[in-house]
Design an enzyme around this catalytic site. Structure first.
Site, mmCIF file in Angstrom:
data_model
loop_
_atom_site.group_PDB
_atom_site.id
_atom_site.type_symbol
_atom_site.label_atom_id
_atom_site.label_comp_id
_atom_site.label_asym_id
_atom_site.label_seq_id
_atom_site.Cartn_x
_atom_site.Cartn_y
_atom_site.Cartn_z
ATOM 1 N N SER A 52 58.733 -7.343 88.960
ATOM 2 C CA SER A 52 57.818 -6.207 88.603
ATOM 3 C C SER A 52 57.046 -5.796 89.865
ATOM 4 C CB SER A 52 57.073 -6.817 87.518
ATOM 5 O OG SER A 52 56.264 -5.826 86.998
ATOM 6 N N ASP A 86 64.235 -2.549 79.225
ATOM 7 C CA ASP A 86 63.148 -2.445 80.031
ATOM 8 C C ASP A 86 62.182 -1.406 79.573
ATOM 9 O OD1 ASP A 86 61.155 -2.619 81.852
ATOM 10 O OD2 ASP A 86 62.287 -3.749 83.151
ATOM 11 N N HIS A 131 61.482 -6.081 80.111
ATOM 12 C CA HIS A 131 60.736 -6.501 81.134
ATOM 13 C C HIS A 131 60.500 -7.663 81.344
ATOM 14 C CE1 HIS A 131 58.876 -4.907 84.817
ATOM 15 N NE2 HIS A 131 57.556 -5.563 84.376
#
Length: 580
Positions: free
Chosen positions: A41, A126, A160
């Protein structure tokens, strides 16, 4: 590389926000050609920035749910585009910008990337970062690396998160810790690729004993003229040292950047302990460093993200001035993130401060001292818009607050800014008129002091005969106020009776606390109490003296505020002083 082993060390300087309960980071025998990075991320964005900026030293990067280098281009709106509509990312433009940075020595030469290895993971499910961003990362690295050096995993139905084969939420769900169990050892697959194969894969159904050292270290040790929180760093970082490395064997070094809401503040040590990185490290002699970011709302980082859109400085993506924050040193790799501005010893006197802190409304002086300015014009340039403010003794702005001063005896040139305002914060470059120009950068930080009465309420209720404690704190004062006045219903309290007492303490350079104590409260003590520091606005609270039953909002004990408030403030200060 012909330079022998690199000894990983963090220099033993006295940090301002030093945590005496933690150890200094130790010294280990680390191969200088083994430095790799990874992240998820915002940590993936940071890993890319770090890899590209320091490609001379960093040999590979693992990117989990990330974006290409300089994707946000310095804007929070740009970061949202990268995350939600990655199809709009223009990779050729990012490559052009990369080359521009390299040509101006803002980052290492891109030739340093050619033999590196990159691992890219992006799940198809995601919902935080558009999966197309993973392909954009590959397109970016395709320009610099041989295709055989890039490994991609784009087909897994993962949400994610960091993929493991032993811990985390369901692979296709959005887990609050951003660790997902996909039956896939992402840590091993990534590190095995970065280190060109041959690593031992741990059996996570019967994991190896972690007989090395998992250490907490003081990140504040490496902030020489600031606090970690001012750059959104946590006070504490983690490092894992495998048992062989503890015993002196030569080891590799990997730096792992957590994602937003994934640092110590949110999930403790889980990113370090529950992603599989430690088990791979123990079996394969890899020291793993886990720098930690904390949320800082006033900096524009409420979710504890690494800076990839410029909440710390507009030069967040560069090497010489990477993310106004931190120096986690290795002996020859002292570029992690620096709170100081990197300036040349050859051209300027680096003994002058590169960060100036000033209170709004005062006059600030930014100074530089060129070592050889004879017959050379010295100019001051505001970095954010490249506006030339002064050239020599002449001012080239209509803003009359700016002016240049030359100290003939000392040989230094100063930029004077009268009545500084928060909008004046940022970098200013002192430039010598050479070809190419040489510059010394100074960062101006402007603070607006504010006063707050502890307790979060405009009213305090106390029982008649009890002890009253009212605590007033001044934030961001840079220097302690010259005086603190207390008023009762508009009249100055002179503290000339035995029941009244005041105390003042300095918690940090810009945190000052004044406490008003009144013993054996009587009805006439009711009314408005105001604290008025010399350098800040006043703060007022209304005191109610009551008889009979205690209301819910009553101040119950004189011990509550003197003992707990300073501790509470220090914690809140770390969190709020200053997205993916």
């Amino acid at each position: 590389m012909g330079v022998g082993p690199l000894f990983l060390c963090l220099l033993l300087s006295s940090g301002i926000e030093k945590n005496l309960a933690l150890d200094s980071l130790g010294t280990y025998n680390v191969d200088p050609g083994s430095v790799t990075v990874s992240g998820i991320s915002s940590g993936a964005a940071m890993a890319t920035q770090f890899h590209v900026a320091y490609s001379t030293n960093v040999k590979g990067a693992g990117i989990f749910a990330g974006v290409p280098y300089y994707c946000a281009q310095g804007f929070i709106s740009g970061s949202l585009t990268c995350m939600t509509t990655a199809s709009l990312i223009t990779v050729p433009a990012l490559i052009t910008q990369t080359e521009t940075f390299a040509a101006s020595n803002g980052i290492d030469s891109t030739s340093g990337l050619s033999n590196d290895r990159v691992y890219i993971f992006h799940g198809t499910e995601d919902v935080v970062v558009d999966p197309i961003a993973g392909q954009k990362v590959k397109n970016y690295y395709d320009h610099y690396l041989n295709s055989g050096n890039i490994k991609t995993v784009f087909g897994m139905a993962a949400n994610h998160g960091f993929p493991t084969n032993f811990y985390g939420g369901a692979c296709d769900s959005l887990d609050s810790e951003y660790i997902v169990n996909c039956g896939y050892n992402g840590a091993y697959e990534m590190l095995n690729h970065l280190y060109r194969g041959g690593l031992i894969e741990p059996d996570m159904s019967s994991p190896p004993v972690l007989s090395g050292q998992f250490l907490l270290f003081d990140q504040g040790e490496f902030f020489y003229i600031s606090w970690p929180s001012q750059s959104s760093f946590d006070s504490t970082g983690f490092v894992y040292v495998p048992s062989s490395c503890v015993n002196g064997a030569e080891c590799k070094l990997h730096i792992a950047f957590h994602g937003c809401q994934q640092g110590r503040h949110y999930i403790g040590e889980k990113f370090a302990r529950k992603t599989g990185l430690l088990e791979v490290a123990e079996l394969n002699d890899i020291v793993v460093l886990f720098p930690q970011i904390s949320p800082q709302t006033l900096l524009g980082n409420p979710q504890g993200c690494w800076d990839w859109w410029s909440y710390t400085t507009e030069l967040y993506q560069s090497s010489a001035k990477l993310v106004e924050s931190k120096e986690l040193h290795t002996s020859h790799l002292n570029k992690l993130q620096s709170v100081t501005v990197a300036n040349s010893d050859e051209d300027f006197d680096n003994n002058l401060p590169s960060i100036i802190r000033a209170v709004a409304g005062t006059t600030a002086y930014l100074s530089c001292k060129p070592k050889a300015s004879r017959n050379k014009t010295v100019s001051w340039v505001r970095h954010r818009d490249l506006h030339v403010l002064t050239v020599g003794h002449f001012t080239y702005t209509t803003d009359v607050r700016f002016g240049a001063h030359y100290g003939q005896s000392a040989g230094d040139w100063s930029l004077q800014i009268k009545s500084v305002q928060p909008r004046d914060s940022g970098l200013y470059d002192c430039q010598i008129g050479t070809q190419p120009p040489k510059s010394f950068s100074v960062r101006l930080q402007v603070y607006v002091p504010r006063s707050v009465i502890a307790g979060g309420s405009t009213d305090i209720h106390v029982q008649e005969g009890s002890t009253i404690n009212i605590t007033c704190t001044v934030y961001d004062s840079v220097q302690p106020p010259a005086f603190f006045f207390w008023y009762h219903d508009g009249q100055v309290i002179h503290f000339n009776n035995d029941r009244q007492e005041r105390r003042m303490s300095l918690l940090e350079n810009d945190i000052t606390v004044s406490s008003l104590s009144i013993r054996q409260a009587v009805m006439s003590d009711s009314g408005n109490y105001t604290c008025q520091p010399a350098n800040s606005d006043k703060a007022t609270v209304r005191l109610h003296i009551l008889k009979g039953e205690e209301p819910a909002a009553m101040q119950r004990s004189s011990a509550n505020y003197p003992l707990l408030f300073p501790l509470t403030y220090l914690w809140l200060h770390l969190l709020f002083r200053n997205y993916l």
